[in-house]
Enzyme design. Structure first.
Site, mmCIF file in Angstrom:
data_model
loop_
_atom_site.group_PDB
_atom_site.id
_atom_site.type_symbol
_atom_site.label_atom_id
_atom_site.label_comp_id
_atom_site.label_asym_id
_atom_site.label_seq_id
_atom_site.Cartn_x
_atom_site.Cartn_y
_atom_site.Cartn_z
ATOM 1 N N ASP A 11 -2.149 -12.460 0.346
ATOM 2 C CA ASP A 11 -1.389 -11.940 -0.376
ATOM 3 C C ASP A 11 -0.174 -10.496 -0.091
ATOM 4 O O ASP A 11 -0.155 -10.373 0.562
ATOM 5 C CB ASP A 11 -2.358 -10.043 -0.921
ATOM 6 C CG ASP A 11 -2.138 -9.703 -2.125
ATOM 7 O OD1 ASP A 11 -0.743 -10.052 -2.315
ATOM 8 O OD2 ASP A 11 -2.878 -8.981 -3.122
ATOM 9 N N HIS A 40 -3.422 -15.596 -12.150
ATOM 10 C CA HIS A 40 -2.484 -13.871 -11.772
ATOM 11 C C HIS A 40 -0.689 -14.586 -11.561
ATOM 12 O O HIS A 40 0.043 -14.039 -12.264
ATOM 13 C CB HIS A 40 -2.720 -13.715 -10.670
ATOM 14 C CG HIS A 40 -2.420 -12.672 -9.905
ATOM 15 N ND1 HIS A 40 -2.503 -11.426 -11.044
ATOM 16 C CD2 HIS A 40 -1.470 -11.780 -9.261
ATOM 17 C CE1 HIS A 40 -2.074 -10.359 -9.652
ATOM 18 N NE2 HIS A 40 -1.588 -10.711 -8.972
#
Ligand code: HEM
Length: 420
Positions: A228, A321
């Protein structure tokens, strides 16, 4: 669902996450502030970029530390409210005193000087790469008689939120980051002690990233197991304006600051773990192990949102996403993400209390965080694994520019960033 036309303009952008290290040159101001820097390379990660990590983070500067600073391993965010019944003069006076104490605390702790407070039992010569960052909520600005900037909006409600008022908002927020959780624990107590009698505690959250990521500056994994931060933007601590720093906003008290969005997302870990790998990867748009965009091999490969497979279908799914969060070119949607995982250790129905403290910094949430979050809330395939639990916005104050300056001076005394 978004049309291909709309999404295809979200072209491949390979913004690297490496922060400009001019931000963080070591000071050598105290014996503990070791001026050397280390370069690390972890052969176990896919990204072999070497990142120089200074031993201490300078406290002073036109921008506060803790924004453009490479992420330390541990985070605490501590929110306070002001007591009722004070007029703005009394409130300015009492909070000025607290902000001055916090400034001194940040200044000392960032060079490893723990003699300032008896709470700091972890006294040693390490700086723990400590940062202390102070922000204020919109109500506070108005209560002390400041002018609320247009960009300092109340975050709107987003689809499917389950907000917990006891975990959202607050008048003042202190973000503390350190490599050592013991150093952080002492700092939290010292921050609270300095606020005692003037501010009331509202909520606190603690977060972490993986130790390997913290020591190398590479993107951490979150509790989904995904890397991330890959396509995070890079910002310069010395720069002005751009996607993060407030430079041109009225009023002057905010210039040099930034807006911080903070949202707690619970993660439905059991549901995620029961989901096949290819479905997990399609939800994000990246491979889980390598972090590479679907169909590519390495984490840093560019994201090509127009790529199609042999079947004619888009390789990166329409509701993934990364497709939905890719900034629309020229729309000012860029933000700097600096999120931390959390787990309280509580196991209850329906799942363990764990998730992500999403933190983003941006110059104008109206053009960046809000439209991106609206897109995500509408159709992001990650949503079914998430429970949005809090939603807060704070104005991070400008930095203390020199040894005589203190955080909040421009707001609480009504003088601009270059005036005393
Ligand atoms: C629990 C919630 C979230 C999780 C687990 C999550 C996770 C991730 C991951 C793993 C990536 C891909 C790697 C990367 O480029 O960083 C990513 C990208 C990104 N996310 Fe999130 N995210 C969450 C919430 C959000 C929210 C609330 C926003 C903003 C409203 C957001 C904005 C972005 C952006 C801008 C990117 C980069 C897209 C690109 O340019 O490729 N994320 N996120």
């Amino acid at each position: 669902m978004r049309t291909e036309d709309a999404s295809s303009i979200r072209q491949s952008v390979n913004r690297r996450k490496v922060f400009k290290l001019s931000a963080v040159a070591a000071t050598g101001a105290a014996a503990a502030a070791v001026a050397s820097a280390t370069a690390c390379s972890d052969p176990n990660t896919t990204n072999q970029t070497k990142v120089t990590r200074p031993e201490s983070i300078p406290f002073e500067g036109k921008h506060q530390a803790g924004v453009a600073t490479p992420q330390q391993a541990h985070l605490a965010v501590v929110a306070f409210t002001v007591p009722t019944g004070l007029d703005s003069d009394a409130l300015r006076k009492s909070t000025s005193s607290v902000f001055q104490k916090w400034t001194e605390l940040g200044r000392r702790l960032s060079v490893g000087d723990t003699s300032i407070d008896s709470s700091l039992i972890s006294a040693d010569t390490s700086t723990s790469r400590f940062t202390l960052t102070v922000g204020v909520g919109a109500r506070f600005v108005e209560l002390v008689g400041g002018r609320r900037p247009d960009a300092m909006v109340d975050l709107p409600p987003f689809v499917d939120e389950h907000l917990e008022p006891e975990l959202s908002g607050g008048d003042v927020l202190v973000q503390l980051c350190a490599e050592d959780p013991l150093y952080l624990a002492g700092a939290i107590r010292a921050v609270r002690a300095a606020a005692s009698g003037a501010l009331e505690s509202k909520w606190q959250s603690n977060g972490f990233i993986g130790a390997a990521a913290a020591s190398t500056g590479r993107s951490p994994r979150n509790l989904f197991g995904q890397i991330d931060g890959t396509n995070n933007i890079s910002i310069n601590q010395e720069g002005d304006g751009g996607p993060v720093w407030i430079s041109d906003a009225e009023p002057a008290w905010a210039r040099g600051g930034t807006y911080m969005v903070l949202r707690h997302f619970g993660i439905k870990l059991s549901e995620w773990e029961d989901t096949p790998l290819e479905v997990q990867e399609a939800a994000l748009g990246r491979h889980k192990r390598s972090g590479a965009p679907i169909g590519r091999l390495t984490e840093t490969d560019p994201v090509d949102l127009t790529a199609r497979g042999a079947d004619g279908e888009l390789v990166i799914p329409v509701n993934s996403h990364i497709r939905l969060s890719t900034p629309t070119p020229g729309a000012g949607e860029e933000m700097l993400r600096r999120s931390y995982s959390f787990t309280s250790g509580q196991v209850g129905a329906p799942d363990e209390d764990a998730g992500l403290i999403f933190i983003s910094f941006q110059r104008d949430p109206r053009t960046s965080f809000i439209p991106v979050q609206q897109r995500l809330a509408a159709t992001d395939a990650l949503n079914r694994f998430l429970v949005p639990r809090s939603s807060s916005l704070f104005a991070v104050l400008p930095g203390a520019v020199d040894g005589a300056d203190w955080l909040g001076r421009t707001l609480l005394t009504g003088t601009g960033p270059n005036e005393k």
